[in-house]
Design a protein around this motif. Structure first.
Motif, PDB file in Angstrom:
ATOM      1  N   ALA A 137      17.661  82.694 -51.883  1.00  0.00           N
ATOM      2  CA  ALA A 137      18.177  81.476 -52.436  1.00  0.00           C
ATOM      3  C   ALA A 137      17.556  80.767 -53.682  1.00  0.00           C
ATOM      4  CB  ALA A 137      18.366  80.372 -51.311  1.00  0.00           C
ATOM      5  N   GLU A 138      16.144  81.013 -53.566  1.00  0.00           N
ATOM      6  CA  GLU A 138      15.357  80.483 -54.419  1.00  0.00           C
ATOM      7  C   GLU A 138      15.545  81.426 -55.923  1.00  0.00           C
ATOM      8  OE1 GLU A 138      12.900  78.380 -54.905  1.00  0.00           O
ATOM      9  OE2 GLU A 138      13.190  77.475 -52.802  1.00  0.00           O
TER      10      GLU A 138
ATOM     11  N   HIS B 219      14.852  72.584 -40.769  1.00  0.00           N
ATOM     12  CA  HIS B 219      15.995  72.361 -40.707  1.00  0.00           C
ATOM     13  C   HIS B 219      16.518  72.586 -39.248  1.00  0.00           C
ATOM     14  CE1 HIS B 219      15.501  73.503 -44.871  1.00  0.00           C
ATOM     15  NE2 HIS B 219      16.548  72.546 -44.993  1.00  0.00           N
TER      16      HIS B 219
ATOM     17  N   LYS C 279      18.268  71.074 -54.224  1.00  0.00           N
ATOM     18  CA  LYS C 279      17.581  71.221 -55.742  1.00  0.00           C
ATOM     19  C   LYS C 279      18.630  70.575 -56.594  1.00  0.00           C
ATOM     20  CE  LYS C 279      15.948  75.842 -55.091  1.00  0.00           C
ATOM     21  NZ  LYS C 279      14.310  75.431 -55.315  1.00  0.00           N
TER      22      LYS C 279
ATOM     23  N   SER D  48      20.034  75.140 -49.657  1.00  0.00           N
ATOM     24  CA  SER D  48      18.774  75.327 -50.872  1.00  0.00           C
ATOM     25  C   SER D  48      19.207  74.709 -52.061  1.00  0.00           C
ATOM     26  CB  SER D  48      18.294  76.685 -50.784  1.00  0.00           C
ATOM     27  OG  SER D  48      17.212  76.727 -51.776  1.00  0.00           O
TER      28      SER D  48
ATOM     29  N   VAL E 262      22.020  79.203 -46.062  1.00  0.00           N
ATOM     30  CA  VAL E 262      21.053  78.746 -46.637  1.00  0.00           C
ATOM     31  C   VAL E 262      21.177  78.864 -48.010  1.00  0.00           C
ATOM     32  CG1 VAL E 262      18.373  79.954 -46.975  1.00  0.00           C
ATOM     33  CG2 VAL E 262      19.474  80.176 -44.788  1.00  0.00           C
TER      34      VAL E 262
ATOM     35  N   ILE F 142      15.645  82.877 -47.566  1.00  0.00           N
ATOM     36  CA  ILE F 142      15.219  81.864 -48.211  1.00  0.00           C
ATOM     37  C   ILE F 142      14.673  82.135 -49.844  1.00  0.00           C
ATOM     38  CG2 ILE F 142      13.260  80.062 -48.081  1.00  0.00           C
ATOM     39  CD1 ILE F 142      14.819  81.270 -44.876  1.00  0.00           C
TER      40      ILE F 142
ATOM     41  N   TRP G 153      10.793  77.053 -42.838  1.00  0.00           N
ATOM     42  CA  TRP G 153      12.271  76.547 -43.054  1.00  0.00           C
ATOM     43  C   TRP G 153      13.060  76.246 -41.849  1.00  0.00           C
ATOM     44  CZ3 TRP G 153      15.928  75.869 -47.105  1.00  0.00           C
ATOM     45  CH2 TRP G 153      17.301  75.897 -46.811  1.00  0.00           C
TER      46      TRP G 153
END
Length: 287
Positions: free
Chosen positions: A193-194, A275, A23, A19, A15, A190, A271
């Motif tokens: 990862a952000e 995906h 970006k 991610s 992930v 998720i 998500w």
């Protein structure tokens, strides 16, 4: 920015790799098998010589360490578990000490026993009474260059046989038990990862509890996950297990806001749908 993701085939690693690449980061993964979604180094993280050569031959702005041996697997293979959980993070720190490369390491609420009524802060005594918890505690990096995110994670797995909570739950077809007295504070992969992306941007260092500081029971968590299933299952409340490893975030120098549990689970469903080629073993309700 060039980022190396160790354990890019794992529950958290894939992930994070996907991610960060979305970006605009230049992402290289390291795993024991080839993966289609980023440039890969196929290697075993236990091989010190391979790791040394990677950092000699290539330069990265950051390395995200998602490698770890979980729970009972550490008891079965203590040498491998202690090496990967305790020693590897410090080896990465040493290999990058004379370069600008930063290490972002992932730790766990299991560095605490859960018997002290929770609400553990970043500087709380690490009271783990399992080999897994103690090995993870020894691996934490807490300095002015590198970063440890301490949290608990749930998320989808590209490995159908993965042992994470979400993967297990999605494979259930009949009545299960949800522990009402097992308290959880964590994030989805998720959200993790952000947070990593913003931490790279803001140069966050030290030890950081990545949580929203709101408590939820494992029973409540499973009920939220149930909302993602095309065919929900029955979850029986169960008070037999009492455990509170809840974390509190006491730092104010990082602007990232961890969403509510409801929002995190809903976004995880989105998500997976976005995906779906990676997750053909899940049947997720369209959002």
């Amino acid at each position: 920015m060039r980022v190396l993701v160790l354990g890019a085939g794992g529950m958290a690693g894939h992930v994070i790799a996907l991610s960060l690449a979305a970006k605009g980061y230049s992402v290289t993964g390291l795993a024991r098998r080839d993966l289609p979604f980023c440039e890969m180094i196929v290697a075993d993280a236990c091989d010190i010589q391979v790791l040394e050569s990677v950092f000699k031959q290539q330069s990265f702005d950051a390395v995200v360490n998602c490698v770890g041996v979980l729970n009972r697997a550490v008891d079965i293979s203590p040498y491998t578990g202690i090496w990967l959980n305790s020693c590897l993070p410090h080896l990465l720190s040493e290999l990058t000490a004379n370069s600008p490369t930063r290490v972002i390491h992932l730790s766990t609420d299991c560095v605490f026993s859960g018997h002290e009524k929770g609400n553990y802060q970043e500087d709380s005594f690490r009271s783990a009474n399992t080999l897994y918890g103690r090995s993870k505690a020894l691996g934490e990096l807490n300095d002015s260059k590198n970063l440890t995110f301490r949290t608990s994670i749930i998320g989808p797995d590209i490995n159908e046989n993965g042992i994470g909570l979400f993967n297990w739950f999605m494979g259930q077809t009949s009545l299960i038990h949800g522990y009402t007295n097992a308290i959880w504070t964590g994030v989805t992969t998720i959200v993790l990862a952000e947070a990593i992306a913003l931490a790279l941007e803001r140069n966050l260092t030290g030890l950081y509890h990545l949580v929203n500081s709101e408590r939820i029971s494992k029973h409540e968590l499973l009920r939220l996950l149930n909302s993602l299933r095309t065919e929900p299952i029955n979850i029986q409340p169960d008070n037999r297990v009492q455990e509170d490893k809840s974390l509190l975030n006491c730092r104010t120098d990082f602007p990232f806001v961890v969403p509510s549990y409801e929002q995190m689970v809903a976004n995880m469903g989105k998500w997976i749908i976005a995906h779906k080629a990676q997750y053909t073993h899940y049947r997720i309700k369209e959002q």
